[in-house]
Design a protein around this motif. Structure first.
Motif, PDB file in Angstrom:
ATOM      1  N   GLY A   1       0.770  -1.240  -0.096  1.00  0.00           N
ATOM      2  CA  GLY A   1       0.021   0.168  -0.126  1.00  0.00           C
ATOM      3  C   GLY A   1       0.778   1.347   0.162  1.00  0.00           C
ATOM      4  N   LEU A   2       2.058   1.104  -0.187  1.00  0.00           N
ATOM      5  CA  LEU A   2       2.995   2.158  -0.240  1.00  0.00           C
ATOM      6  C   LEU A   2       3.257   2.657  -1.811  1.00  0.00           C
ATOM      7  CD1 LEU A   2       5.491   1.706   2.512  1.00  0.00           C
ATOM      8  CD2 LEU A   2       3.327   2.701   2.688  1.00  0.00           C
ATOM      9  N   HIS A   3       3.327   4.086  -1.821  1.00  0.00           N
ATOM     10  CA  HIS A   3       3.666   4.568  -3.367  1.00  0.00           C
ATOM     11  C   HIS A   3       4.946   5.203  -3.073  1.00  0.00           C
ATOM     12  CE1 HIS A   3       2.940   6.680  -7.053  1.00  0.00           C
ATOM     13  NE2 HIS A   3       3.539   7.624  -6.531  1.00  0.00           N
ATOM     14  N   ILE A   4       5.771   4.628  -4.034  1.00  0.00           N
ATOM     15  CA  ILE A   4       7.316   5.140  -4.298  1.00  0.00           C
ATOM     16  C   ILE A   4       7.145   6.530  -4.872  1.00  0.00           C
ATOM     17  CG2 ILE A   4       9.361   4.771  -5.154  1.00  0.00           C
ATOM     18  CD1 ILE A   4       8.822   1.679  -5.363  1.00  0.00           C
ATOM     19  N   GLU A   5       7.860   7.286  -3.909  1.00  0.00           N
ATOM     20  CA  GLU A   5       7.825   8.715  -4.332  1.00  0.00           C
ATOM     21  C   GLU A   5       9.254   9.283  -5.373  1.00  0.00           C
ATOM     22  OE1 GLU A   5       5.699  11.508  -3.950  1.00  0.00           O
ATOM     23  OE2 GLU A   5       4.097  10.583  -2.697  1.00  0.00           O
ATOM     24  N   ALA A   6      10.207   8.505  -4.672  1.00  0.00           N
ATOM     25  CA  ALA A   6      11.903   8.829  -5.227  1.00  0.00           C
ATOM     26  C   ALA A   6      12.357   7.580  -5.335  1.00  0.00           C
ATOM     27  CB  ALA A   6      12.136  10.060  -4.423  1.00  0.00           C
ATOM     28  N   LEU A   7      13.458   7.659  -6.380  1.00  0.00           N
ATOM     29  CA  LEU A   7      14.446   6.482  -6.274  1.00  0.00           C
ATOM     30  C   LEU A   7      15.764   6.967  -6.236  1.00  0.00           C
ATOM     31  CD1 LEU A   7      12.565   4.102  -8.531  1.00  0.00           C
ATOM     32  CD2 LEU A   7      12.775   3.581  -6.167  1.00  0.00           C
ATOM     33  N   ALA A   8      16.774   6.631  -5.568  1.00  0.00           N
ATOM     34  CA  ALA A   8      18.380   6.656  -5.873  1.00  0.00           C
ATOM     35  C   ALA A   8      18.663   5.800  -7.019  1.00  0.00           C
ATOM     36  CB  ALA A   8      18.978   6.197  -4.622  1.00  0.00           C
ATOM     37  N   PRO A   9      19.831   6.507  -7.514  1.00  0.00           N
ATOM     38  CA  PRO A   9      20.394   5.863  -8.644  1.00  0.00           C
ATOM     39  C   PRO A   9      20.748   4.444  -8.726  1.00  0.00           C
ATOM     40  CG  PRO A   9      21.619   7.893  -8.264  1.00  0.00           C
ATOM     41  CD  PRO A   9      20.687   7.525  -7.146  1.00  0.00           C
ATOM     42  N   ASP A  10      20.901   3.843  -7.473  1.00  0.00           N
ATOM     43  CA  ASP A  10      21.197   2.325  -7.167  1.00  0.00           C
ATOM     44  C   ASP A  10      19.821   1.707  -7.063  1.00  0.00           C
ATOM     45  OD1 ASP A  10      22.139   2.358  -3.694  1.00  0.00           O
ATOM     46  OD2 ASP A  10      20.307   3.026  -4.926  1.00  0.00           O
ATOM     47  N   GLY A  11      18.663   2.532  -7.300  1.00  0.00           N
ATOM     48  CA  GLY A  11      17.320   1.658  -7.203  1.00  0.00           C
ATOM     49  C   GLY A  11      16.661   1.649  -5.565  1.00  0.00           C
ATOM     50  N   LEU A  12      17.569   2.036  -4.809  1.00  0.00           N
ATOM     51  CA  LEU A  12      16.835   2.193  -3.398  1.00  0.00           C
ATOM     52  C   LEU A  12      15.878   3.119  -3.197  1.00  0.00           C
ATOM     53  CD1 LEU A  12      17.603   0.991  -0.502  1.00  0.00           C
ATOM     54  CD2 LEU A  12      18.482   3.278   0.003  1.00  0.00           C
ATOM     55  N   VAL A  13      14.712   2.920  -2.610  1.00  0.00           N
ATOM     56  CA  VAL A  13      13.678   3.612  -2.256  1.00  0.00           C
ATOM     57  C   VAL A  13      13.903   4.823  -1.317  1.00  0.00           C
ATOM     58  CG1 VAL A  13      11.309   3.875  -1.539  1.00  0.00           C
ATOM     59  CG2 VAL A  13      11.844   1.880  -2.769  1.00  0.00           C
ATOM     60  N   GLU A  14      14.080   6.045  -2.081  1.00  0.00           N
ATOM     61  CA  GLU A  14      14.369   7.061  -0.981  1.00  0.00           C
ATOM     62  C   GLU A  14      13.177   7.953  -0.487  1.00  0.00           C
ATOM     63  OE1 GLU A  14      17.299   8.700  -0.462  1.00  0.00           O
ATOM     64  OE2 GLU A  14      18.697   7.126  -1.039  1.00  0.00           O
ATOM     65  N   ALA A  15      11.827   7.762  -0.961  1.00  0.00           N
ATOM     66  CA  ALA A  15      10.709   8.238  -0.321  1.00  0.00           C
ATOM     67  C   ALA A  15       9.533   7.678  -0.874  1.00  0.00           C
ATOM     68  CB  ALA A  15      10.734   9.925  -1.069  1.00  0.00           C
ATOM     69  N   PHE A  16       8.461   7.641  -0.076  1.00  0.00           N
ATOM     70  CA  PHE A  16       7.283   6.895  -0.257  1.00  0.00           C
ATOM     71  C   PHE A  16       6.361   7.670   0.392  1.00  0.00           C
ATOM     72  CE2 PHE A  16       6.825   4.903   3.668  1.00  0.00           C
ATOM     73  CZ  PHE A  16       8.185   4.382   4.280  1.00  0.00           C
ATOM     74  N   SER A  17       4.980   7.247   0.114  1.00  0.00           N
ATOM     75  CA  SER A  17       3.658   7.951   0.740  1.00  0.00           C
ATOM     76  C   SER A  17       2.770   6.626   0.977  1.00  0.00           C
ATOM     77  CB  SER A  17       3.059   9.125  -0.106  1.00  0.00           C
ATOM     78  OG  SER A  17       2.831   8.583  -1.294  1.00  0.00           O
ATOM     79  N   VAL A  18       1.797   6.801   1.717  1.00  0.00           N
ATOM     80  CA  VAL A  18       0.921   5.682   2.060  1.00  0.00           C
ATOM     81  C   VAL A  18      -0.503   5.967   0.952  1.00  0.00           C
ATOM     82  CG1 VAL A  18      -0.557   4.404   3.522  1.00  0.00           C
ATOM     83  CG2 VAL A  18       1.687   5.471   4.375  1.00  0.00           C
ATOM     84  N   ARG A  19      -0.712   4.757   0.084  1.00  0.00           N
ATOM     85  CA  ARG A  19      -1.503   5.348  -1.295  1.00  0.00           C
ATOM     86  C   ARG A  19      -2.996   5.603  -0.588  1.00  0.00           C
ATOM     87  NH1 ARG A  19      -0.038   0.852  -3.991  1.00  0.00           N
ATOM     88  NH2 ARG A  19       1.731   1.993  -5.059  1.00  0.00           N
ATOM     89  N   ASN A  20      -3.650   4.913   0.221  1.00  0.00           N
ATOM     90  CA  ASN A  20      -4.830   5.122   0.424  1.00  0.00           C
ATOM     91  C   ASN A  20      -4.765   5.718   1.862  1.00  0.00           C
ATOM     92  OD1 ASN A  20      -5.629   4.082  -1.974  1.00  0.00           O
ATOM     93  ND2 ASN A  20      -5.255   1.819  -1.202  1.00  0.00           N
ATOM     94  N   ALA A  21      -4.145   6.245   2.410  1.00  0.00           N
ATOM     95  CA  ALA A  21      -4.027   7.258   3.545  1.00  0.00           C
ATOM     96  C   ALA A  21      -5.276   8.451   3.359  1.00  0.00           C
ATOM     97  CB  ALA A  21      -2.941   7.640   4.033  1.00  0.00           C
ATOM     98  N   SER A  22      -6.045   8.368   4.503  1.00  0.00           N
ATOM     99  CA  SER A  22      -7.075   9.546   4.285  1.00  0.00           C
ATOM    100  C   SER A  22      -6.273  10.687   4.797  1.00  0.00           C
ATOM    101  CB  SER A  22      -8.185   9.180   5.528  1.00  0.00           C
ATOM    102  OG  SER A  22      -7.508   9.338   6.980  1.00  0.00           O
ATOM    103  N   GLY A  23      -5.080  10.746   5.098  1.00  0.00           N
ATOM    104  CA  GLY A  23      -4.273  12.013   5.350  1.00  0.00           C
ATOM    105  C   GLY A  23      -3.106  12.001   4.856  1.00  0.00           C
ATOM    106  N   TYR A  24      -2.416  13.275   4.859  1.00  0.00           N
ATOM    107  CA  TYR A  24      -1.215  13.503   4.393  1.00  0.00           C
ATOM    108  C   TYR A  24       0.152  12.338   5.036  1.00  0.00           C
ATOM    109  CZ  TYR A  24       3.358  16.233   3.596  1.00  0.00           C
ATOM    110  OH  TYR A  24       4.617  16.497   3.278  1.00  0.00           O
ATOM    111  N   THR A  25       0.879  11.840   3.943  1.00  0.00           N
ATOM    112  CA  THR A  25       1.728  11.150   4.368  1.00  0.00           C
ATOM    113  C   THR A  25       2.893  11.104   3.548  1.00  0.00           C
ATOM    114  OG1 THR A  25       1.259   9.367   3.000  1.00  0.00           O
ATOM    115  CG2 THR A  25       0.591   9.085   5.469  1.00  0.00           C
TER     116      THR A  25
END
Ligand SMILES: N[C@@H](CCC(=O)NCCCC(=O)O)C(=O)O
Length: 276
Positions: free
Chosen positions: A199-223
């Motif tokens: 349920g997490l949405h990838i927001e940003a990736l590093a050049p080596d493919g590491l997840v550097e940011a995510f948000s919670v896809r169906n959260a009712s609030g800001y994440t």
């Protein structure tokens, strides 16, 4: 001495909890938070409130005081127990008291739509709290870069920009800066996302493919969860300030709803909702 009048409820700044780190200072245990995180909450237009470890039964009361949560970075690691592994390097610091507060806090905050901004360790806690796992040493993984800060350097070197991240489509960062945009970021971490929680949405990736940011896809609030440190010299960084203002606006909106009695704060069932 006359104290200033408390402002009217509608004028009060949103309150943002900063769960503390817990460590010995000399012979005595302390609950502490980094000053730059406290300042980041102020830059977001909110009132910082450092929160010490709290038992599960008191968590709803604590969250009822809040209009947002900032999960800060920390030299300590999330205990691998929480993602089913044994500690690989016992020389690295842990903070089980912090884990005991932040992991259930993340689940409750997401369930009740309480705005959540997570930084570095905070991203890692959020991923684990919602069912994901971490590399304990990203740099030891085949094909992965070393994301740790250069050792033994002063803060202005340790927090200098180290690599770019590419913003992915469809999330909060794409809305702020545009999908495909590359942003230079600092990097001070040995743990990193191994399996992303459901349920997490990838927001940003590093050049080596590491997840550097995510948000919670169906959260009712800001994440928004960031592996890098936007709080470092935030006032000099337009990208950091845009994210802090975005978080602050979400906390302001949450406070307004709370003032009108519209948020599910009084529903204890929401507090203990388990991740999807
Ligand atoms: N210990 C974890 C998290 C790293 C982290 O939060 N670094 C920042 C520490 C100092 C600060 O708060 O700025 C890891 O190594 O992955």
């Amino acid at each position: 001495m006359k104290l200033p009048e408390a402002s009217a409820p509608t004028e009060r700044k949103p309150v943002v909890l900063i769960p503390s780190c817990n460590r010995m200072v000399g012979e005595h245990p302390f609950h502490i938070a980094g000053q730059k995180y406290v300042q980041a909450v102020r830059l977001a237009g909110c009132l910082p409130l450092i929160a010490p470890p709290t038992d599960a039964h008191s968590l709803p009361e604590l969250l009822a005081l809040a209009d947002g949560v900032l999960l800060s970075g920390s030299p300590s690691n999330v205990h691998p127990d929480h993602f089913g592994e044994a500690v690989l390097d016992p020389t690295l610091p842990l903070d089980p008291e912090r884990d005991a507060l932040t992991l259930p806090l993340v689940r409750a905050a997401v369930a009740m739509g309480l705005p959540l901004l997570a930084i570095c360790r905070g991203l890692q806690e959020t991923n684990v709290a919602l069912g994901g796992s971490l590399h304990q040493a990203v740099q030891e993984q085949e094909g992965m870069a070393d994301h740790r800060a250069p050792p033994g350097q002063p803060p202005q070197v340790a927090y200098a920009e180290q690599h770019e991240v590419e913003i992915q489509a469809g999330g909060r960062l794409a809305a702020l800066f545009g999908a495909g945009q590359r942003v230079a970021v600092n990097s001070l971490h040995g743990q990193g996302v191994k399996t992303l929680a459901p349920g997490l949405h990838i927001e940003a990736l590093a050049p080596d493919g590491l997840v550097e940011a995510f948000s919670v896809r169906n959260a009712s609030g800001y994440t928004l969860c960031l592996q890098w440190h936007p709080e470092w010299l935030a006032e000099q960084n337009p990208v950091s300030m845009a994210m802090l203002r975005d978080f602050g606006a979400a906390c302001q909106a949450y406070r307004a709803r709370r003032a009108l009695g519209l948020s599910p704060l009084s529903n204890p069932k929401v507090m203990h909702a388990q991740p999807q």
